[in-house]
Design an enzyme around this catalytic site. Structure first.
Site, mmCIF file in Angstrom:
data_model
loop_
_atom_site.group_PDB
_atom_site.id
_atom_site.type_symbol
_atom_site.label_atom_id
_atom_site.label_comp_id
_atom_site.label_asym_id
_atom_site.label_seq_id
_atom_site.Cartn_x
_atom_site.Cartn_y
_atom_site.Cartn_z
ATOM 1 C CG ASN A 11 -3.380 1.044 -3.077
ATOM 2 O OD1 ASN A 11 -3.693 0.669 -1.947
ATOM 3 N ND2 ASN A 11 -2.310 0.585 -3.720
ATOM 4 C CE LYS A 13 0.602 2.661 -2.935
ATOM 5 N NZ LYS A 13 1.849 2.977 -3.589
ATOM 6 C CG HIS A 97 0.396 -2.536 -5.631
ATOM 7 N ND1 HIS A 97 1.661 -2.159 -5.271
ATOM 8 C CD2 HIS A 97 -0.248 -1.397 -6.015
ATOM 9 C CE1 HIS A 97 1.780 -0.848 -5.422
ATOM 10 N NE2 HIS A 97 0.631 -0.359 -5.869
ATOM 11 C CD GLU A 99 3.535 -0.083 -2.893
ATOM 12 O OE1 GLU A 99 2.497 -0.276 -2.237
ATOM 13 O OE2 GLU A 99 3.805 1.021 -3.423
ATOM 14 C CD GLU A 169 -0.109 0.968 -9.931
ATOM 15 O OE1 GLU A 169 -0.601 2.044 -9.593
ATOM 16 O OE2 GLU A 169 0.255 0.106 -9.116
ATOM 17 N N GLY A 175 5.083 6.417 -6.234
ATOM 18 C CA GLY A 175 5.517 7.125 -5.028
ATOM 19 C C GLY A 175 6.739 7.998 -5.215
ATOM 20 C CB SER A 215 3.839 9.976 -9.515
ATOM 21 O OG SER A 215 4.813 9.391 -8.666
HETATM 22 P P1 PGA Z 1 1.437 6.565 -6.066
HETATM 23 O O1 PGA Z 1 1.014 5.037 -5.917
HETATM 24 O O2 PGA Z 1 0.231 7.301 -6.597
HETATM 25 O O3 PGA Z 1 1.825 7.015 -4.687
HETATM 26 O O4 PGA Z 1 2.569 6.615 -7.010
HETATM 27 C C1 PGA Z 1 0.318 4.380 -6.928
HETATM 28 C C2 PGA Z 1 0.161 2.927 -6.622
HETATM 29 O O5 PGA Z 1 1.053 2.318 -6.032
HETATM 30 O O6 PGA Z 1 -0.878 2.335 -6.953
#
Ligand code: PGA
Length: 254
Positions: A11, A13, A97, A99, A169, A175, A215
């Site tokens: 992803n 983003k 997601h 976010e 998640e 992140g 992560s």
């Molecule tokens: P990340 O993001 O690997 O940077 O933690 C994962 C995600 O948001 O799908």
């Protein structure tokens, strides 16, 4: 494409310029040239780069979108419909997601409509669920995930969920460089399967893939993949460098 191999989803983003997107996808392509194992990889770049990425993407890698609207067409300024995604051969879509839930007010009801629209239009949805830090600390993770799963699947029929992917998640792991422990992610993956089994026939539930995100990198991917109920990973930060992403893929299919 083998279904036995774990699925690795990148992803991007809201990252990369057009030039960086091109360089990244060329790097991924080159990294997979000599890799003879069957891979089950999906790349989800920003909408505006989907076509460019698709034109360079190796055939064995699939294209995914990071979001989608639930209507097929009409006066919905700024939205992208499932028909548009199908039109450009985009086979997967990330839905709900955290976010988007946090920053754009995406509700469980909206997630449910998007999920229905993806399934009705032959696009494989990657449904994201996860608890935040406070819920995690207050030991509310299980009830939160149960609620998110049930609301997302509201009035969705058994025959439609075979291709569903659910990404667990935990928000506190996204992140942050602090992933969940493999055994804890496994516990949640197993629980998600039991929540599904309360709603649907077990034979169908077996076909739903549960993956982990938060992560994930080349150093920890094996920790998740080795868990019996985790069938892949949703990768953010570590998918933005071709070499790292290739390492994740290679370790995952080993
Ligand atoms: P990340 O993001 O690997 O940077 O933690 C994962 C995600 O948001 O799908």
């Amino acid at each position: 494409m083998s279904d036995k191999n774990p699925i690795i989803i990148g992803n991007w983003k809201m990252n990369t310029s057009l030039e960086e997107a091109t360089t990244l996808i060329i790097g991924i392509r080159q990294g997979l040239v000599d890799f003879k194992e069957e891979v089950n990889v999906v790349i989800c770049p920003p909408f505006v780069y989907l076509r460019t990425v698709d034109s360079i993407l190796p055939k064995k890698v699939n294209l995914g979108a990071q979001n989608m609207f639930w209507e097929k067409k009409g006066a919905y300024t700024g939205e992208i419909s499932p028909l548009m995604l199908s039109d450009i051969d985009c086979k997967y879509v990330i839905i709900g997601h955290s976010e988007r839930r946090q920053n754009l007010g995406e509700t469980d009801e909206m997630v449910n409509k998007k999920l229905k629209a993806a399934l009705n239009n032959g696009i494989i949805p990657i449904l994201c669920v996860g608890e935040n830090e406070e819920e995690h600390e207050k030991k509310l993770s299980i009830s939160k995930i149960k609620e998110q799963v049930e609301k997302a699947l509201n009035k969705i029929e058994e025959k439609d969920i075979e291709n569903l992917i659910i990404a667990y998640e935990p928000i506190w792991a996204i992140g942050t460089g602090k992933p969940a422990l493999g055994k804890d992610a496994e516990k949640m993956a197993k629980l998600i399967k039991t929540f599904l089994a309360d709603l649907y026939n077990e034979k169908i539930v077996e076909k739903v893939k549960i993956i982990y995100g938060g992560s994930v990198d080349a150093n920890n991917i094996e920790e998740f993949i080795k868990q019996p109920n985790i069938e892949g990973a949703l990768v953010g930060t570590a998918c933005l460098k071709a070499e790292q992403f290739i390492n994740i893929i290679k370790k995952a299919v080993k």
